[in-house]
Scaffold this motif. Structure first.
Motif, PDB file in Angstrom:
ATOM      1  N   UNK A 119       0.752  -1.183  -0.013  1.00 21.56           N
ATOM      2  CA  UNK A 119       0.030   0.026  -0.121  1.00 21.56           C
ATOM      3  C   UNK A 119       0.921   1.159  -0.008  1.00 21.56           C
ATOM      4  N   UNK A 120       0.837   2.237  -1.033  1.00 20.76           N
ATOM      5  CA  UNK A 120       1.683   3.315  -0.997  1.00 20.76           C
ATOM      6  C   UNK A 120       1.218   4.376  -0.002  1.00 20.76           C
ATOM      7  N   UNK A 121       2.252   4.876   0.532  1.00 15.82           N
ATOM      8  CA  UNK A 121       2.133   6.023   1.692  1.00 15.82           C
ATOM      9  C   UNK A 121       2.903   7.125   1.162  1.00 15.82           C
ATOM     10  N   UNK A 122       2.508   8.209   1.352  1.00 12.43           N
ATOM     11  CA  UNK A 122       3.443   9.751   1.176  1.00 12.43           C
ATOM     12  C   UNK A 122       3.551  10.460   2.203  1.00 12.43           C
ATOM     13  N   UNK A 123       4.539  11.307   2.242  1.00 13.45           N
ATOM     14  CA  UNK A 123       4.811  12.101   3.399  1.00 13.45           C
ATOM     15  C   UNK A 123       3.909  13.160   3.471  1.00 13.45           C
ATOM     16  N   UNK A 140       8.074  12.866  11.597  1.00 14.23           N
ATOM     17  CA  UNK A 140       7.720  12.158  10.524  1.00 14.23           C
ATOM     18  C   UNK A 140       6.247  11.657  10.349  1.00 14.23           C
ATOM     19  N   UNK A 141       5.777  11.978   9.389  1.00 17.52           N
ATOM     20  CA  UNK A 141       4.212  11.453   9.213  1.00 17.52           C
ATOM     21  C   UNK A 141       3.923  11.098   7.737  1.00 17.52           C
ATOM     22  N   UNK A 142       3.233   9.927   7.606  1.00 16.59           N
ATOM     23  CA  UNK A 142       2.849   9.276   6.472  1.00 16.59           C
ATOM     24  C   UNK A 142       1.252   9.291   6.403  1.00 16.59           C
ATOM     25  N   UNK A 143       0.750   9.305   5.133  1.00 19.30           N
ATOM     26  CA  UNK A 143      -0.652   9.031   5.053  1.00 19.30           C
ATOM     27  C   UNK A 143      -0.700   8.171   3.736  1.00 19.30           C
ATOM     28  N   UNK A 144      -1.828   7.416   3.799  1.00 19.18           N
ATOM     29  CA  UNK A 144      -2.214   6.871   2.221  1.00 19.18           C
ATOM     30  C   UNK A 144      -2.372   7.656   1.178  1.00 19.18           C
ATOM     31  N   UNK A 145      -1.587   6.809   0.146  1.00 17.64           N
ATOM     32  CA  UNK A 145      -1.707   7.630  -1.174  1.00 17.64           C
ATOM     33  C   UNK A 145      -3.149   7.655  -1.675  1.00 17.64           C
ATOM     34  N   UNK A 150       1.142   8.057 -10.304  1.00 14.47           N
ATOM     35  CA  UNK A 150       1.940   7.382 -11.385  1.00 14.47           C
ATOM     36  C   UNK A 150       2.786   6.318 -10.854  1.00 14.47           C
ATOM     37  N   UNK A 151       2.617   5.696  -9.951  1.00 14.94           N
ATOM     38  CA  UNK A 151       3.243   4.451  -9.283  1.00 14.94           C
ATOM     39  C   UNK A 151       2.191   3.248  -9.149  1.00 14.94           C
ATOM     40  N   UNK A 152       0.819   3.553  -9.194  1.00  9.79           N
ATOM     41  CA  UNK A 152       0.342   2.393  -8.946  1.00  9.79           C
ATOM     42  C   UNK A 152       0.127   1.222  -9.928  1.00  9.79           C
ATOM     43  N   UNK A 153      -0.102   0.073  -9.614  1.00  9.07           N
ATOM     44  CA  UNK A 153      -0.101  -1.267 -10.601  1.00  9.07           C
ATOM     45  C   UNK A 153      -1.435  -1.940 -10.019  1.00  9.07           C
ATOM     46  N   UNK A 154      -1.801  -2.813 -11.386  1.00  8.57           N
ATOM     47  CA  UNK A 154      -3.050  -3.546 -11.197  1.00  8.57           C
ATOM     48  C   UNK A 154      -2.588  -4.612 -10.061  1.00  8.57           C
ATOM     49  N   UNK A 155      -3.455  -5.022  -9.287  1.00  5.59           N
ATOM     50  CA  UNK A 155      -3.396  -6.090  -8.189  1.00  5.59           C
ATOM     51  C   UNK A 155      -4.718  -6.775  -8.165  1.00  5.59           C
ATOM     52  N   UNK A 163      -3.873   2.761  -4.076  1.00  3.75           N
ATOM     53  CA  UNK A 163      -2.806   3.252  -4.686  1.00  3.75           C
ATOM     54  C   UNK A 163      -1.829   1.692  -3.973  1.00  3.75           C
ATOM     55  N   UNK A 164      -1.342   0.811  -4.898  1.00  9.50           N
ATOM     56  CA  UNK A 164      -0.715  -0.214  -4.764  1.00  9.50           C
ATOM     57  C   UNK A 164       0.350  -0.041  -5.663  1.00  9.50           C
TER      58      UNK A 164
END
Length: 479
Positions: A119-123, A140-145, A150-155, A163-164
């Motif tokens: 699972x993609x996380x962004x700052x 330092x803080x992250x949240x789900x994208x 532009x990075x997501x792929x089928x799953x 966003x995976x």
């Protein structure tokens, strides 16, 4: 203590060595006492299966904790599993950014590669309301994208995350996060339920991911890509193997890291020419070289492939009208262009070509080369000062070769464009050399180098790293 990959691997790098072999392979490391517990854990699950050992070694790095703690015993068939609460970071070479993620599924194939879906996380750059903090002091803080990055792929598995992303498992670095109930610096944060707080500052994680990715890039990837797998160089080495096994020139010793073919990467025809000239010089001890370099701004309308060319002529027994002409050599370079670099490589290749215990008189029209030569070869000069010199990869190699080959090198200044026959001839060869395909030093075979920084997967940074970073920061700040 930092353990490098090649300290634990076999000589050919294909499997994990025993602890007894590790101590033999690294006599200077001063490993003492019984086999460490961490190494015993590696042996239990990895030393038997070559494939598992290969995967283990791919995951070790000098800049981050290894992922061997998440390695499973040898797998008999392809399998998928999901490590619980595993947070990782990797570096995206295409977009030149870091990718944070929480593992969804890891797909392992005994005869292929291991892929990890995350699972993609962004700052979250504006979560901490405090200003004037250093990067390491910001919470330092992250949240789900939210997707569309532009990075997501089928799953085909869990479709709940928006966003995976997928990465090679061997390219991931583990990091820890605080428990959900833990909120650091609550009074300074704009809180949301989806926030995740890593234990390590994001700046540090980003640096680790970047360094890890560059550590894997052994050879710059913009050198000519049209070289065939079995080239004329390979055929040449096989035909001359007897000379390369027993030679009075260290650079013709095929088992040495300083063998000419190990020192350079790029244009193999130029490497063959240097090998051939070194063979011709084997029975001589005194040499006179005229060196020169050529540097011009790159013109897109020109057919010239590079900005830098260099050349030298050996004139001990030559006259302007001698026939055949005296031995000469020329080459081309591509990275970090400057006239000084071209001249330094002319000196370097001349030193490589001569046999051990030789005396060289080198005539150059660049005074800067003479001054730097005396600084670098002075035994009182610290490695810290040498690393601040431009083109320090070539200069360090020159110093090493002079010592190991027991050479006596004297540099002399000649006036440029003063109708000196040999200097003008070397200048003409250097200009013509810019039509050649380039080559560069392979920094991984430079003795004494633990690591070499590489800029944007393009080329080694062979200059003062602090000034180099300052220039990048100033440009970025200006923009």
């Amino acid at each position: 203590m930092i353990i490098l990959v090649n300290q634990l691997a076999s000589i050919d790098g294909s499997y994990l060595s025993t602890w007894k072999d590790v101590k033999k392979q690294n006599p200077k490391a001063n490993f003492k006492g019984p086999t460490p517990k961490w190494f015993q854990q590696l042996e239990k699950s990895n030393i038997i299966a070559a494939e598992c050992s290969r995967r283990l070694l791919q995951n070790l790095t000098v800049s981050s904790p290894a992922r061997y703690d998440s390695m499973s015993p040898p797998i008999q068939k392809a399998s998928n599993y999901c490590p619980k609460n595993e947070w990782t970071i990797s570096w995206d070479l295409v977009h030149q950014c870091e990718l944070y993620g929480k593992t969804i599924e890891q797909q392992n194939d005994l005869y292929g590669t291991s892929l990890t879906y995350r699972t993609h996380y962004i700052p979250v750059v504006d979560a901490d309301t405090r200003s004037n903090l250093t990067p390491k002091k910001v919470t330092p803080t992250l949240r789900p994208c939210p997707g569309q990055c532009g990075h997501s792929v089928p799953f085909s598995g869990n479709l709940h995350p928006k966003c995976i992303i997928v990465s090679l498992t061997s390219h991931l670095i583990l990091f820890n996060v605080h428990a959900k109930k833990f909120i650091p610096n609550k009074q300074f944060l704009k809180l949301e339920k989806s926030f995740i707080f890593p234990v390590t500052p994001l700046h540090t994680l980003r640096t680790q991911a970047f360094t890890f990715s560059k550590h894997r890039l052994i050879i710059p990837n913009v050198l000519p890509s049209t070289v065939p797998i079995l080239s004329t160089l390979d055929l040449y080495l096989n035909a001359n193997s007897e000379i390369f096994n027993n030679s009075i020139n260290l650079n013709l010793n095929i088992s040495s890291s300083l063998f000419i073919n190990n020192i350079f990467v790029g244009n193999r025809d130029l490497i063959i020419q240097l090998l051939e000239i070194a063979k011709q010089f084997l029975l001589r001890k005194n040499f006179i070289f005229y060196t020169d370099g050529s540097f011009f701004s790159l013109d897109v309308t020109s057919s010239t492939q590079t900005q830098m060319g260099f050349a030298w002529i050996e004139t001990t027994d030559a006259t302007p009208n001698s026939d055949p002409p005296p031995p000469s050599y020329k080459g081309a370079l591509s990275f970090n262009p400057s006239s000084t670099k071209a001249e330094v490589y002319a000196l370097l290749t001349a030193i490589i070509a001569v046999p051990d215990n030789s005396e060289l008189d080198v005539f150059t029209d660049l005074l800067n080369v003479i001054h730097t030569f005396h600084v670098v070869t002075n035994k009182l000069t610290s490695i810290r000062r040498i690393l601040k010199c431009n083109n320090h990869l070539a200069w360090r190699l020159i110093d090493i070769l002079i010592t190991k080959k027991s050479l006596i090198v004297r540099l002399h200044k000649v006036k440029a464009h003063s109708n000196d026959y040999w200097n003008d001839m070397a200048d003409g060869l250097a200009n013509a050399a810019r039509q050649l395909a380039p080559y560069e030093i392979n920094p991984t075979n430079l003795p004494g180098s633990l690591m070499t920084p590489i800029w944007a997967s393009i080329a080694p940074i062979d200059r003062d790293i602090r000034k180099f970073c300052h220039n990048l920061t100033d440009v970025y700040t200006f923009n």
